[in-house]
Scaffold this motif. Structure first.
Motif, short mmCIF file in Angstrom:
data_model
loop_
_atom_site.label_atom_id
_atom_site.label_comp_id
_atom_site.label_asym_id
_atom_site.label_seq_id
_atom_site.Cartn_x
_atom_site.Cartn_y
_atom_site.Cartn_z
N ASP A 50 0.81 -1.22 0.00
CA ASP A 50 0.00 0.00 0.00
C ASP A 50 0.85 1.27 0.00
O ASP A 50 0.32 2.38 0.00
CB ASP A 50 -0.96 0.01 1.19
N GLY A 51 2.19 1.11 -0.01
CA GLY A 51 3.06 2.26 -0.13
C GLY A 51 3.18 3.14 1.09
O GLY A 51 3.70 4.26 1.00
N THR A 52 2.72 2.67 2.25
CA THR A 52 2.79 3.51 3.45
C THR A 52 3.83 3.04 4.45
O THR A 52 4.03 3.67 5.47
CB THR A 52 1.42 3.56 4.15
N TYR A 91 9.56 14.09 -0.42
CA TYR A 91 9.18 13.23 0.70
C TYR A 91 8.73 14.10 1.87
O TYR A 91 9.41 15.04 2.25
CB TYR A 91 10.35 12.35 1.12
N ASN A 92 7.60 13.75 2.45
CA ASN A 92 7.03 14.50 3.56
C ASN A 92 7.52 13.91 4.88
O ASN A 92 7.04 12.86 5.34
CB ASN A 92 5.50 14.45 3.49
N THR A 93 8.48 14.56 5.50
CA THR A 93 9.04 14.04 6.75
C THR A 93 8.14 14.31 7.94
O THR A 93 8.27 13.65 8.97
CB THR A 93 10.42 14.66 7.02
N SER A 142 1.72 9.56 4.00
CA SER A 142 1.89 10.37 2.79
C SER A 142 2.63 9.62 1.69
O SER A 142 2.75 10.13 0.57
CB SER A 142 2.66 11.66 3.12
N GLY A 143 3.13 8.45 2.02
CA GLY A 143 3.83 7.65 1.02
C GLY A 143 5.32 7.95 0.99
O GLY A 143 5.83 8.76 1.76
N PHE A 144 6.02 7.29 0.08
CA PHE A 144 7.47 7.40 -0.02
C PHE A 144 7.86 7.86 -1.43
O PHE A 144 7.50 7.23 -2.41
CB PHE A 144 8.14 6.05 0.29
N ALA A 145 8.64 8.94 -1.48
CA ALA A 145 9.14 9.42 -2.76
C ALA A 145 10.26 8.51 -3.24
O ALA A 145 10.85 7.76 -2.46
CB ALA A 145 9.65 10.85 -2.60
N THR A 146 10.56 8.59 -4.50
CA THR A 146 11.64 7.78 -5.07
C THR A 146 12.96 8.12 -4.39
O THR A 146 13.32 9.29 -4.26
CB THR A 146 11.75 8.03 -6.58
N GLY A 147 13.70 7.12 -3.99
CA GLY A 147 14.99 7.36 -3.34
C GLY A 147 15.31 6.26 -2.35
O GLY A 147 14.60 5.27 -2.24
N SER A 148 16.38 6.44 -1.64
CA SER A 148 16.85 5.45 -0.66
C SER A 148 16.46 5.87 0.74
O SER A 148 16.46 7.06 1.07
CB SER A 148 18.37 5.31 -0.75
N TYR A 149 16.16 4.88 1.54
CA TYR A 149 15.78 5.13 2.92
C TYR A 149 16.60 4.23 3.84
O TYR A 149 16.70 3.03 3.59
CB TYR A 149 14.28 4.87 3.12
N THR A 150 17.14 4.81 4.88
CA THR A 150 17.93 4.04 5.85
C THR A 150 17.54 4.45 7.25
O THR A 150 17.44 5.64 7.54
CB THR A 150 19.43 4.30 5.65
N THR A 151 17.35 3.48 8.09
CA THR A 151 17.12 3.78 9.51
C THR A 151 18.29 3.24 10.31
O THR A 151 19.04 2.38 9.84
CB THR A 151 15.83 3.11 10.02
#
Lengths: 158, 134
Positions: A50-52, A91-93, A142-151
């Protein structure tokens, strides 16, 4: 000469009587309070349908695995997780939530923490090598914009 | 480096007998007296991984929130073969007007990627036997 003769005579009597002198050999060692953390599997984030959510328990994600070995009493502190990658464009932080969950295996089977955005901790006593499974996720309605995500979460043994 | 040399001259407090097996950080707690305003401890950093790793050893505040002044670790950066360990020396000053000081020391891999950063930390306390000149 007389002393030597006496010694030889005494030894002969001792051997004849079956006397074998014995000596005890002592080994000693000590264990200091120590703690070992070893990350055996980094863990990855996958994307939900669902992209969330981007998390280690969705899509192609998988959990991180850490081994803990403790001698003496220690505390395992799991810091509040955070997104360490810069937000991709668009991306909405403001609507994101980063959380971590973990659970122990075998000797740490009593350790279980649901997803949380706060720092947590648990005590460990003397335990042999034991695995702690950690999962991480970012949720964003709000979903995830194209790009890399790291936690990242800092796990401290002290 | 001056702190380290002064600690050695002042009488480094050696920890007890050697550990049966080297681990990531040993010991993780320490308390000891010092006749001067500098206290030192010998710690052992081990590599539990299956490959060579470089570790960063940092003196921290007792809550492990950040580095502190007046404390030094040598070496602060060390590369270890898998299964091997090495001693490091941490030395710190006890400030004027204080009878003791506690610092933290944390060991973590220099380069590790992924969502989890493991680190092992310890707390060490130096207690003044008497103030210099007093």
């Amino acid at each position: 000469m007389r002393v030597l003769a006496a010694i030889l005579a005494f030894s002969a009597v001792g051997l004849a009587a079956g006397y074998c002198p014995a000596a005890s050999i002592t080994f000693d060692g000590s264990i200091l309070d120590t703690c070992t953390l070893a990350l055996t599997s980094n863990g990855t984030l996958g994307a939900s349908l669902d992209g969330t959510t981007m998390g280690s328990e969705v899509g192609s994600g998988h959990a991180a695995k850490m081994t803990i070995l403790s001698t003496g009493s220690h505390t395992i502190q799991v810091a509040a997780p955070s997104r360490t990658s810069p937000p991709p464009s668009g991306y909405n932080t403001a609507t994101e939530t980063v959380a971590v969950a973990y659970s122990g295996e075998t000797l740490l089977s009593g350790v279980s923490q649901p997803y949380t955005s706060s720092a947590t901790s648990f005590p460990v006593g003397t335990i042999a090598l034991t695995i702690l499974d950690l999962n991480s996720r970012i949720t964003n309605p709000s979903g995830f914009a194209t790009g890399s995500y790291t936690t990242q979460t800092v796990v401290t043994c002290n | 480096m001056q702190l380290i040399r002064a600690a050695l001259i002042a009488g480094l407090s050696l920890m007890l007998a050697s550990a049966a097996m080297a681990q990531s950080l040993s010991p993780t707690h320490g308390v000891g007296p010092t006749p001067s305003d500098i206290k030192g401890f010998k710690l052992r950093v081990g590599n539990p991984y299956k490959t060579a790793m470089t570790f960063v050893v940092t003196p921290m505040d007792p809550a492990f929130n950040g580095p502190v002044e007046g404390a030094e670790v040598q070496p602060s950066l060390l590369t270890l073969a898998p299964g091997f360990s090495r001693q490091v020396i941490v030395a710190f000053k006890i400030g004027p007007g204080s009878k003791e000081r506690t610092i933290g020391v944390c060991v973590m891999p220099q380069k590790i990627m992924g969502p989890v950063l493991p680190r092992v930390c310890g707390r060490y306390t130096g207690e003044l036997l008497s103030r210099p000149g007093g």
